[in-house]
Write a protein that holds these residues in place. Sequence first.
Motif, PDB file in Angstrom:
ATOM      1  N   PRO A 234       0.823  -1.215   0.000  1.00 21.56           N
ATOM      2  CA  PRO A 234       0.000   0.000   0.000  1.00 21.56           C
ATOM      3  C   PRO A 234       0.852   1.258   0.000  1.00 21.56           C
ATOM      4  O   PRO A 234       1.914   1.320   0.632  1.00 21.56           O
ATOM      5  CB  PRO A 234      -0.806  -0.124   1.295  1.00 21.56           C
ATOM      6  CG  PRO A 234       0.000  -1.019   2.171  1.00 21.56           C
ATOM      7  CD  PRO A 234       0.682  -1.982   1.252  1.00 21.56           C
ATOM      8  N   ASP A 235       0.372   2.270  -0.717  1.00 25.69           N
ATOM      9  CA  ASP A 235       1.034   3.563  -0.698  1.00 25.69           C
ATOM     10  C   ASP A 235       0.208   4.629   0.019  1.00 25.69           C
ATOM     11  O   ASP A 235       0.673   5.750   0.223  1.00 25.69           O
ATOM     12  CB  ASP A 235       1.393   4.027  -2.120  1.00 25.69           C
ATOM     13  CG  ASP A 235       0.229   3.947  -3.089  1.00 25.69           C
ATOM     14  OD1 ASP A 235      -0.920   4.211  -2.681  1.00 25.69           O
ATOM     15  OD2 ASP A 235       0.461   3.596  -4.260  1.00 25.69           O
ATOM     16  N   GLN A 236      -1.028   4.282   0.383  1.00 26.23           N
ATOM     17  CA  GLN A 236      -1.876   5.177   1.162  1.00 26.23           C
ATOM     18  C   GLN A 236      -2.337   4.408   2.403  1.00 26.23           C
ATOM     19  O   GLN A 236      -2.984   3.365   2.289  1.00 26.23           O
ATOM     20  CB  GLN A 236      -3.078   5.653   0.343  1.00 26.23           C
ATOM     21  CG  GLN A 236      -2.729   6.275  -0.985  1.00 26.23           C
ATOM     22  CD  GLN A 236      -1.805   7.477  -0.857  1.00 26.23           C
ATOM     23  OE1 GLN A 236      -2.021   8.343  -0.001  1.00 26.23           O
ATOM     24  NE2 GLN A 236      -0.774   7.542  -1.700  1.00 26.23           N
ATOM     25  N   ILE A 237      -1.986   4.920   3.566  1.00 28.95           N
ATOM     26  CA  ILE A 237      -2.186   4.195   4.818  1.00 28.95           C
ATOM     27  C   ILE A 237      -2.894   5.117   5.802  1.00 28.95           C
ATOM     28  O   ILE A 237      -2.402   6.212   6.112  1.00 28.95           O
ATOM     29  CB  ILE A 237      -0.819   3.729   5.381  1.00 28.95           C
ATOM     30  CG1 ILE A 237      -0.177   2.744   4.388  1.00 28.95           C
ATOM     31  CG2 ILE A 237      -0.969   3.108   6.771  1.00 28.95           C
ATOM     32  CD1 ILE A 237       1.321   2.678   4.477  1.00 28.95           C
ATOM     33  N   LEU A 238      -4.047   4.683   6.267  1.00 27.37           N
ATOM     34  CA  LEU A 238      -4.845   5.485   7.185  1.00 27.37           C
ATOM     35  C   LEU A 238      -5.220   4.630   8.388  1.00 27.37           C
ATOM     36  O   LEU A 238      -5.803   3.555   8.238  1.00 27.37           O
ATOM     37  CB  LEU A 238      -6.111   5.998   6.487  1.00 27.37           C
ATOM     38  CG  LEU A 238      -7.066   6.859   7.323  1.00 27.37           C
ATOM     39  CD1 LEU A 238      -6.363   8.131   7.801  1.00 27.37           C
ATOM     40  CD2 LEU A 238      -8.300   7.212   6.514  1.00 27.37           C
ATOM     41  N   ILE A 239      -4.851   5.105   9.575  1.00 25.16           N
ATOM     42  CA  ILE A 239      -5.095   4.373  10.821  1.00 25.16           C
ATOM     43  C   ILE A 239      -5.788   5.319  11.793  1.00 25.16           C
ATOM     44  O   ILE A 239      -5.361   6.469  11.961  1.00 25.16           O
ATOM     45  CB  ILE A 239      -3.756   3.909  11.437  1.00 25.16           C
ATOM     46  CG1 ILE A 239      -2.933   3.111  10.421  1.00 25.16           C
ATOM     47  CG2 ILE A 239      -3.980   3.108  12.713  1.00 25.16           C
ATOM     48  CD1 ILE A 239      -1.442   3.220  10.643  1.00 25.16           C
ATOM     49  N   HIS A 240      -6.844   4.845  12.419  1.00 25.16           N
ATOM     50  CA  HIS A 240      -7.461   5.662  13.477  1.00 25.16           C
ATOM     51  C   HIS A 240      -7.985   4.749  14.565  1.00 25.16           C
ATOM     52  O   HIS A 240      -8.313   3.581  14.320  1.00 25.16           O
ATOM     53  CB  HIS A 240      -8.573   6.562  12.928  1.00 25.16           C
ATOM     54  CG  HIS A 240      -9.700   5.829  12.290  1.00 25.16           C
ATOM     55  ND1 HIS A 240     -10.820   5.420  12.984  1.00 25.16           N
ATOM     56  CD2 HIS A 240      -9.894   5.429  11.014  1.00 25.16           C
ATOM     57  CE1 HIS A 240     -11.646   4.793  12.166  1.00 25.16           C
ATOM     58  NE2 HIS A 240     -11.115   4.783  10.955  1.00 25.16           N
ATOM     59  N   GLY A 241      -8.018   5.280  15.771  1.00 22.67           N
ATOM     60  CA  GLY A 241      -8.456   4.444  16.874  1.00 22.67           C
ATOM     61  C   GLY A 241      -8.312   5.143  18.201  1.00 22.67           C
ATOM     62  O   GLY A 241      -8.263   6.377  18.283  1.00 22.67           O
ATOM     63  N   GLU A 242      -8.201   4.342  19.249  1.00 22.77           N
ATOM     64  CA  GLU A 242      -8.117   4.844  20.617  1.00 22.77           C
ATOM     65  C   GLU A 242      -6.783   4.417  21.222  1.00 22.77           C
ATOM     66  O   GLU A 242      -6.352   3.274  21.078  1.00 22.77           O
ATOM     67  CB  GLU A 242      -9.270   4.277  21.442  1.00 22.77           C
ATOM     68  CG  GLU A 242      -9.368   4.838  22.842  1.00 22.77           C
ATOM     69  CD  GLU A 242     -10.572   4.289  23.604  1.00 22.77           C
ATOM     70  OE1 GLU A 242     -10.691   4.593  24.787  1.00 22.77           O
ATOM     71  OE2 GLU A 242     -11.369   3.545  22.988  1.00 22.77           O
ATOM     72  N   LEU A 243      -6.127   5.363  21.882  1.00 22.88           N
ATOM     73  CA  LEU A 243      -4.863   5.071  22.538  1.00 22.88           C
ATOM     74  C   LEU A 243      -5.101   4.431  23.907  1.00 22.88           C
ATOM     75  O   LEU A 243      -6.219   4.452  24.438  1.00 22.88           O
ATOM     76  CB  LEU A 243      -4.047   6.352  22.704  1.00 22.88           C
ATOM     77  CG  LEU A 243      -3.688   7.106  21.419  1.00 22.88           C
ATOM     78  CD1 LEU A 243      -2.898   8.368  21.753  1.00 22.88           C
ATOM     79  CD2 LEU A 243      -2.896   6.220  20.458  1.00 22.88           C
ATOM     80  N   ASP A 244      -4.035   3.901  24.490  1.00 25.13           N
ATOM     81  CA  ASP A 244      -4.133   3.312  25.821  1.00 25.13           C
ATOM     82  C   ASP A 244      -4.648   4.321  26.842  1.00 25.13           C
ATOM     83  O   ASP A 244      -5.301   3.956  27.820  1.00 25.13           O
ATOM     84  CB  ASP A 244      -2.759   2.784  26.270  1.00 25.13           C
ATOM     85  CG  ASP A 244      -2.343   1.548  25.493  1.00 25.13           C
ATOM     86  OD1 ASP A 244      -3.220   0.786  25.060  1.00 25.13           O
ATOM     87  OD2 ASP A 244      -1.121   1.340  25.326  1.00 25.13           O
ATOM     88  N   SER A 245      -4.362   5.598  26.621  1.00 25.71           N
ATOM     89  CA  SER A 245      -4.798   6.654  27.531  1.00 25.71           C
ATOM     90  C   SER A 245      -6.276   6.990  27.390  1.00 25.71           C
ATOM     91  O   SER A 245      -6.836   7.714  28.215  1.00 25.71           O
ATOM     92  CB  SER A 245      -3.980   7.922  27.277  1.00 25.71           C
ATOM     93  OG  SER A 245      -4.262   8.435  25.981  1.00 25.71           O
TER      94      SER A 245
END
Length: 377
Positions: A234-245
């Motif tokens: 992949p050349d386009q990478i999108l990640i979203h979510g919740e951190l441990d905090s």
Amino acid sequence: MTAGRLRVGVIGANPDVGWAAATHLPVLAELPDFELTAVATRRAESAEAAAARWGARHAFTDLDELIAHPDVDVVTVSIQLPARDDLVTRVIDAGKHVYCEWPLAINGAEAARLRDLADAKGVRHIVGLQNRHHPAVRLARELVAAGEIGEVLSATFSYSAARSHLPGDRLPRRMIWLVDRERGANDLTILSAHALDLFGTVVGGFRELSALLSIRTPRMVVDETGEELAVTSPDQILIHGELDSGAVAAVQIMIGTPAGAGARMDILGRTGRLTLQTTTANLIGGEFVAALARAGRPPTILEIPERHRGPLPAASVAAGNVAVNYVLLAEAIRTGAPLSPDFTTATRLHRLVDTIAEAASTGRRTPVTLSASPPAP
């Protein structure tokens, strides 16, 4: 061995081009705790040239000869994963301390195997995740940990870059492994992982995430031959979510633009906002500038305290960050001190990359666990 200078053999020590020439070799020439005693490349003439230029006593084309040599205490593995085979295992089996460039392995399970093997053998290990040592990144981590912007509510990281220095969709032959997902050294496992390690150093890790991986440039052309390559990474990478905090986070990596805009990190706290911005489009070799804004006031550029600067202030940014890794490795070997980024750090990051691939494949929000299982095909 630990009382005098630590003797280092560098595998992948091309004297003219490449990562070792830009970082490891000049760094080892300057750090007082180390002595470069051996180098190895695929060709005798380049190995001998590197030895002559950097003062090493031994030049090899047989990598196992370097690994086994009694004048070598630490082996630096500065060749990319697709050409590495079981090289790190052989270094560990020989009882040598090891500095391995990133990526360490093909996935989290293999990284864990190398970590466990090294720990059982009693050798110290470090991995080339040196971006966390950027002085501005170290300052940002300190400010966030000290509560200077209050509770972190959300954080974003974006990075855009051209895939190569060549115009259009052309790629030099020496970089064709970047577009092959199966070889384990591509924009997801290298650039994104470096970005995620830097991001996590400041704000902490992901608890769970969703991901989208896309190939927007499906074909590349080998510049020297005109051969057409099918792009599978992949050349386009999108990640979203919740951190441990509990903070909300998003990371976007954009590869293939004509001129990249570099990296930017924004951390929104309850009482302030902290920003990191690269001065060039180079994530690995560019400097970061940190700015802090409070109570609706304009951002203020922050001065970097001397305590966050590395041991070689006159070195390039990349070399200076690598130098910090070597200083940490020397301390760990001599005193038994904890060491990071080590193979445990690498295992966790590989598992995060595995989770990103799994989340993108399934389309589901996925917890980030310590399981070392590789993603399903």
